[in-house]
Design an enzyme around this catalytic site. Sequence first.
Site: not given
Ligand code: NAI
Length: 496
Positions: A187, A263, A297, A394
Amino acid sequence: MVSITLSTPATGEYEQPIGLFINNEFVKSVDGKQFEVINPSNEEVICSIYEAGEKDVDIAVKAARKAFEGSWASVTPESRGKLLAKLAELFEKNRELLAAVESLDNGKGIALAKGDISSCAACLRYYGGWADKIEGKVIETDSNRFNYTRQEPIGVCGQIIPWNFPLLMWAWKIGPAVATGNTVVLKTAEQTPLSALVAAKLVAEAGFPPGVINIISGFGRVAGSALTHHMDVDKVAFTGSTIVGRQIMKASADSNLKKVTLELGGKSPNIVFNDANIDNAISWVNYGIFFNHGQCCCAGSRIYVQEGIYDKFVEKFRERTAKNVVGDPFDPKTFQGPQVSQTQFDRIMSYIEHGKSEGATVEAGGSRHGTKGYFIQPTIFSNVQPNMKIMQEEIFGPVCSIAKFTDEADVIRHGNNTTYGLAAAVHTTNLNTALRVSAALKAGTVWVNTYNTLHHQLPFGGFKESGIGRELGEAALSNYTQTKTVSIRLTDAPFS
Ligand code: NAI
Ligand code: MG
């Protein structure tokens, strides 16, 4: 095929699939629901695409299960390797288009996007190379038994990726999973679904059997949740926020105890000693935080500079940062494009306001860039205290904090003062300092006199709350295989 004609400033018109990629075909969602995809450079709608709901997730999982038990199981390791190599070749052949779609949807500079596509190809090719090198062991116990282990695939893998490197995360996830014989339902992030669908076309073109790689677009709370709770998904690999990482572990616990690798976030320290080559250090510190608009990240967001060079460093760092070209992702000179979404823009701006109200000093930036699109000025704070929000959380944007330290023990204590442990860096010309500090920092990667130089051969992942498991390198293979022990009695005798 369910697709529309779109265009990018770099390539002109192209065919954009908008369906869910299941069984090597683009299909509409069961209930026909769609969602809008936004261009972060101008805040306009690019197009609408089909959104996976729970039923669509189930259809995709069934396709992946059928392939896992059927056609894919009979494909030899050598052939899996060839398919990945072919996919890598197709990424290279379609580099201009894939990069342009990435810049359009994510906002990253076109030159950097092209770099991402080359890295995708290298990663896919590398894992293709591993496909026929997954080996078990013969283990001697006693003369009555012959024992061996097999490294078997786990099964159907749910993979959930973020928006900061839409295609690179695609390759990091798919490469090791299919090399080891698993099948995948991946996804994409709702903010950046387009490039993954263009890449899905290449999956079919490369010749993967239907159902091996399925790509769905949709939201975390709907499709993501359905995938992580699904009783027939054997493993979930996730990259994203720590909050959602916790929800994914809960979903596993509440369903079938599927294997989980995560991750997650970071608040990585970037440490500059008095004896560092200051100009080199500044260029890596600048790249360490501002690369990919700070949406990494492993971003080096906490910068610690030793007192002897602190004032000079701050002045030169400000000068360096002022040269970062912020603007149109399709200008090849652009280093920093817009943040990915309104939500991320608002979140980062609120951290900047916090920093100001908590009394930190703005050394550079501190405001929106321009009036349209989600652009933010590269921002440097000084006079920060360890307990300030901007020093602890972060931010995931072009914002860093710079602090002064006295000696090695002092900076190790500050560096490790975080719940995260993804990355860290040390800048010094003293080899002993580099080795001692690298050993003392609690982080999955420590860079010395460099930053953000990830490589597909090098394991990457987090200590502490930055994650579970490792991506890239040989290490990732163990996240996608499970050990089976076979023990054979050599003499025909009953239990006695
Ligand atoms: P997120 O963790 O909500 O999104 C990442 C992925 O997880 C997306 O594909 C989203 O659709 C999916 N997701 C969200 N809620 C879910 C759930 N309950 N069950 C399964 N999948 C789910 O991150 P978001 O809201 O886009 O960004 C928020 C913060 O997260 C950012 O400000 C940053 O601090 C962090 N982040 C860290 C990343 C990394 O590379 N480690 C990448 C993106 C965000
Ligand atoms: Mg977008």
